[in-house]
Design an enzyme around this catalytic site. Structure first.
Site, mmCIF file in Angstrom:
data_model
loop_
_atom_site.group_PDB
_atom_site.id
_atom_site.type_symbol
_atom_site.label_atom_id
_atom_site.label_comp_id
_atom_site.label_asym_id
_atom_site.label_seq_id
_atom_site.Cartn_x
_atom_site.Cartn_y
_atom_site.Cartn_z
ATOM 1 N N ASP A 225 31.153 32.378 47.071
ATOM 2 C CA ASP A 225 30.206 31.624 47.889
ATOM 3 C C ASP A 225 29.679 32.473 49.042
ATOM 4 O O ASP A 225 28.476 32.481 49.326
ATOM 5 C CB ASP A 225 30.871 30.360 48.425
ATOM 6 C CG ASP A 225 29.912 29.531 49.249
ATOM 7 O OD1 ASP A 225 28.938 29.018 48.675
ATOM 8 O OD2 ASP A 225 30.108 29.407 50.467
ATOM 9 N N HIS A 226 30.555 33.195 49.709
ATOM 10 C CA HIS A 226 30.132 34.015 50.839
ATOM 11 C C HIS A 226 29.305 35.215 50.395
ATOM 12 O O HIS A 226 28.547 35.765 51.190
ATOM 13 C CB HIS A 226 31.350 34.471 51.643
ATOM 14 C CG HIS A 226 31.946 33.376 52.480
ATOM 15 N ND1 HIS A 226 32.821 33.607 53.520
ATOM 16 C CD2 HIS A 226 31.779 32.026 52.441
ATOM 17 C CE1 HIS A 226 33.166 32.447 54.071
ATOM 18 N NE2 HIS A 226 32.552 31.484 53.416
ATOM 19 N N ASP A 227 29.447 35.617 49.151
ATOM 20 C CA ASP A 227 28.591 36.678 48.611
ATOM 21 C C ASP A 227 27.174 36.173 48.372
ATOM 22 O O ASP A 227 26.210 36.937 48.431
ATOM 23 C CB ASP A 227 29.184 37.206 47.305
ATOM 24 C CG ASP A 227 28.561 38.531 46.866
ATOM 25 O OD1 ASP A 227 27.367 38.545 46.535
ATOM 26 O OD2 ASP A 227 29.269 39.546 46.872
ATOM 27 N N PHE A 303 21.956 37.687 45.202
ATOM 28 C CA PHE A 303 22.585 38.344 44.053
ATOM 29 C C PHE A 303 24.099 38.458 44.246
ATOM 30 O O PHE A 303 24.593 38.540 45.373
ATOM 31 C CB PHE A 303 21.969 39.730 43.843
ATOM 32 C CG PHE A 303 20.487 39.693 43.651
ATOM 33 C CD1 PHE A 303 19.938 39.244 42.455
ATOM 34 C CD2 PHE A 303 19.626 40.070 44.676
ATOM 35 C CE1 PHE A 303 18.562 39.181 42.283
ATOM 36 C CE2 PHE A 303 18.249 40.014 44.512
ATOM 37 C CZ PHE A 303 17.713 39.566 43.319
ATOM 38 N N ASP A 305 26.438 40.733 44.445
ATOM 39 C CA ASP A 305 26.308 42.183 44.627
ATOM 40 C C ASP A 305 27.287 42.779 45.633
ATOM 41 O O ASP A 305 27.102 43.906 46.081
ATOM 42 C CB ASP A 305 24.880 42.514 45.077
ATOM 43 C CG ASP A 305 24.487 41.775 46.360
ATOM 44 O OD1 ASP A 305 25.333 41.034 46.897
ATOM 45 O OD2 ASP A 305 23.339 41.929 46.816
ATOM 46 N N GLU A 375 37.460 33.966 59.179
ATOM 47 C CA GLU A 375 37.527 32.506 59.368
ATOM 48 C C GLU A 375 38.904 31.940 59.051
ATOM 49 O O GLU A 375 39.395 31.062 59.734
ATOM 50 C CB GLU A 375 36.486 31.816 58.478
ATOM 51 C CG GLU A 375 35.285 31.354 59.239
ATOM 52 C CD GLU A 375 34.344 30.509 58.390
ATOM 53 O OE1 GLU A 375 33.264 30.215 58.873
ATOM 54 O OE2 GLU A 375 34.692 30.139 57.252
ATOM 55 N N HIS A 468 36.258 22.944 48.528
ATOM 56 C CA HIS A 468 36.966 22.338 49.664
ATOM 57 C C HIS A 468 38.026 21.347 49.199
ATOM 58 O O HIS A 468 38.976 21.070 49.925
ATOM 59 C CB HIS A 468 35.964 21.635 50.587
ATOM 60 C CG HIS A 468 34.992 22.570 51.232
ATOM 61 N ND1 HIS A 468 33.836 22.152 51.854
ATOM 62 C CD2 HIS A 468 34.988 23.928 51.346
ATOM 63 C CE1 HIS A 468 33.172 23.194 52.320
ATOM 64 N NE2 HIS A 468 33.849 24.277 52.017
#
EC number: 1.11.1.7
Length: 712
Positions: A225-227, A303, A305, A375, A468
């Protein structure tokens, strides 16, 4: 007669001249009006951004920053993202001012030159921010130039894509729930916190773990998700509505949309009337201005990536590298080591929220390609693994190719690590998320298609939050025998937000990695959705501050983003659209839950997509219901097929390199970058030690010999 004719021609010419002159004057007046409006708004918005920055720095320097201020540190827009969000806010505020101060009847009034407004604001056209080299074998950091026909497609700091039109109270930007008496489909929307309390919350942690998925399964979802997406918050637009008024007094206005507590909420006794909530950053509309509805920003590349490792802005990417070395390495921490292995560098921008968590340890947050890396402690752990893997790859490539310079080593290692993330996600992760729906939504790869839109959709940012529901209430640290490590082996999740000191000064990442492998994710349950550690104690790392409710934030964010309701998305996916209690009960296979939802929302049409999607029973062998399977599957298929640099696309890697890449595994990543020696072969599945574990010598290694150049 001839004289009369000449006179008529002359008079007609004069009339035409007067009309043209009138148009020119009107246009000039319009341009001047736009310029004046934009100038005033820019001054106001720039001050708001500066005040916010100053206030955050001051707050974090104090002895008691709030939960809001701690989380804001990670959600704060920087660099080009900040500029894009500021321009979006200036555009919207200027439009409001022009409507208020001129004779405009509505925002689509043809007398308003939207192109002139955009240029005056500084929005410009969606063109690449870098010069495209069509022959380059490497991605740009920003994501530009991937699609040769539309070079900005999928690049960072662009709008999230809309698969369905936005739905706002006013059709443009005001979220449902903003105006007290305003209804949606004839009914008022329920308070987000009330939905969380009555549907999402539970007390008993017994029997909540997933007997078939490891804790790493949950953590990999957050990495992916963070990508792919990040929408930092915007600033408040005017002095009338400061962040202090929003946070301390729950005064709604501009981009402050507080989450109000319902009657009898236990937080009323300790946290006042609300949880502060600031709306997501948004960007300028783009030509041909078919819709002027607010569109939220994606601050990172769309992307898959490894942008969370390398960054999505050139300036950050450069800061993350060790440019003093000819080895193509990423910069590492020079102040602390993990028994000889590297940590990410500290983000030495002071003050740091991570230092506040333990004021005697003085350990700052880590710096990475994504600002959210610290985080929570398990996220920081996997960031550390990926950083180490880049440097391991770069050193091995240098051994194979002594003549390669630092830039080539960096780019080749980056390319391999990007492929690693793609393979792990599509081969190992998605099949056990989508289960029986995998082949339907993500059929075998057929090659790159430049007509496929790879942009992350707005709805995906909510669909992917199913993770979550998988977060357990505690995090365990295990020793080399997979037994509890130390006197505080099991820690409550809320104590591990912004907690880098536990890594640096209390055991390193190895005990946490073993916990990821041997402990289990939480299982989504219609009666036990989100742990109280996230629902009441989000970003509450110490007892001095009060936690947030992640479920309520998700619901409020749905409305902030103008998300269409549950049935709209069911229809989009070709699924039935229940209209009654009986119909919803049939979809959810749960009469009690269906009744609870309708007691709150009154109609299935209004159910927020996050809660509606997650309430559905899971598909066979998967961890999401049919609606989320559709939304996730469609998005990942587009990410893959619309990426010119996808690892399987012929020409990106050689055939031998592709054969070699197929042997990568998360277990091998751990073996190569930690002191852990026993790992499971299937890292995302639930594993019991020692039965499901093997020695690292039994795990296939990535053979880099196909990367040895012929010059050797």
């Amino acid at each position: 007669m001839l004289v009369c004719l000449h006179l008529q021609v002359f008079l007609a010419s004069v009339a035409l001249f007067e009309v043209a002159a009138s148009d020119t004057i009107a246009q000039a007046a319009s341009t001047t009006t736009i310029s004046d409006a934009v100038s005033k708004v820019k001054t106001q918005v720039n001050k708001a951004f500066l005040d916010s920055r100053t206030r955050l720095k001051t707050a974090l320097s104090s002895e008691a920053p709030t939960t809001r201020q701690l989380s804001e540190y990670f959600k704060h827009a920087k660099g080009r993202t900040r500029t894009a969000i500021r321009n979006g806010q200036v555009w919207e505020e200027s439009l409001k001012r022009l409507r208020r101060d001129t004779t405009l009847t509505n925002v689509t009034d043809p007398s308003l030159d939207l192109t002139a407004l955009s240029w005056e604001v500084g929005c410009g056209a969606p063109v690449p921010l870098v010069k495209c080299d069509e022959n380059s074998p490497y991605r740009t950091i920003t994501g530009d130039c991937n699609n040769r026909r539309s070079p900005a497609l999928g690049a960072a700091n662009r709008a999230l894509a809309r698969w369905l039109p936005a739905e706002y109270e006013d059709g443009l930007a005001v979220p449902f729930g903003w105006t007290q008496r305003k209804t949606r489909n004839g009914f008022r929307v329920p308070l987000a916190r009330e939905v969380s309390n009555k549907i999402v919350g539970y007390l008993d942690e017994e029997g909540v773990l997933d007997q078939n998925r490891s804790l790493l399964f949950m953590q990999w979802g957050q990495i992916v998700d963070h990508d792919l997406d990040f929408a930092p918050e915007t600033e408040l637009g005017s002095s009338e509505h400061s962040k202090v008024q929003c946070e301390e007094y729950c005064i709604q206005g501009d981009n402050c949309f507080p989450i109000m507590f319902p009657k009898n909420d236990p937080k009323l006794k300790t946290q006042g009337k609300c949880m502060p909530f600031f709306r997501a950053g948004f960007v300028c509309p783009t030509p041909p201005y078919q819709s002027l509805a607010r569109d939220q920003i994606n601050a990172v590349t769309s992307f898959l990536d490894a942008s969370l490792v390398y960054g999505s802005e050139p300036s950050l990417a450069s800061r993350l590298r060790n440019l003093s070395s000819p080895l193509g390495l990423m910069a590492v921490n020079q102040e602390a080591w993990d028994h000889g292995l590297a940590y990410p560098p500290f983000n030495n921008v002071k003050p740091s929220p991570c230092e506040f968590i333990n004021t005697t340890a003085h350990v700052p947050c880590f710096q990475a390609g994504d600002s959210r890396a610290s985080e929570q402690i398990l996220l920081a752990t996997v960031h550390t693994l990926l950083l180490r893997e880049h440097n391991r790859l770069a050193r091995e490539l240098k051994r194979l190719n002594p003549h390669w310079d630092g830039e080539m080593l960096y780019q080749e290692a980056r390319k391999i690590l990007g492929a690693f993330i793609q393979i792990i996600t599509f081969r190992d992760y998605l099949p056990i998320v989508l289960g029986s729906e995998m082949q339907k939504w993500i059929p075998p790869y057929q090659g790159y298609n430049n007509s496929v839109d790879p942009r992350i959709s707005n709805v995906f940012t909510f669909a992917f939050r199913f993770g979550h529901m998988e977060v357990p209430s505690t995090v365990s640290r295990l020793d080399e025998n997979y037994q509890p490590w130390g006197p505080e082996a099991e820690l409550p999740l809320h104590t591990l937000f912004f907690n880098t000191w536990r890594i640096i000064k209390d055991g390193g990442i190895d005990p946490l990695v073993r916990g990821l492998l041997a402990k289990k994710s939480k299982l989504m349950n219609q009666n036990k959705m989100v742990t109280s550690e996230l629902r009441n104690k989000l970003f509450q790392p110490t007892h001095k501050i009060h936690g947030f409710d992640l479920a309520a934030i998700n619901l409020q964010r749905c409305r902030d983003h103008g998300m269409p309701g549950y049935n709209s998305w069911r229809g989009f996916c070709g699924l039935s659209q229940p209209k009654t209690l009986k119909g919803l009960q049939a979809v959810l296979k749960n009469k009690i839950l269906a009744k609870k939802l309708l007691d709150l929302y009154k109609t299935p049409d209004n159910i927020d997509i996050w809660i509606g999607g997650n309430a559905e029973p899971m598909v066979e062998r998967g961890r999401v219901g049919p609606l989320l399977a559709c939304l996730l599957g469609r998005q990942f298929q587009q990410i893959r097929d619309g990426d010119r640099f996808w690892w399987e696309n012929p020409g990106v890697f050689t055939e031998k390199q592709r054969d070699s890449l197929q042997k990568v595994s998360f277990s091998r990543l751990i073996c190569d970058n930690t002191h852990v020696t026993k790992v499971p072969l299937h890292a995302f599945q639930a594993n019991n030690y020692p039965h499901d574990f093997v020695d690292c010598s039994a795990v296939d290694k990535l053979d880099l010999s196909p990367w040895a150049s012929r010059e050797n």
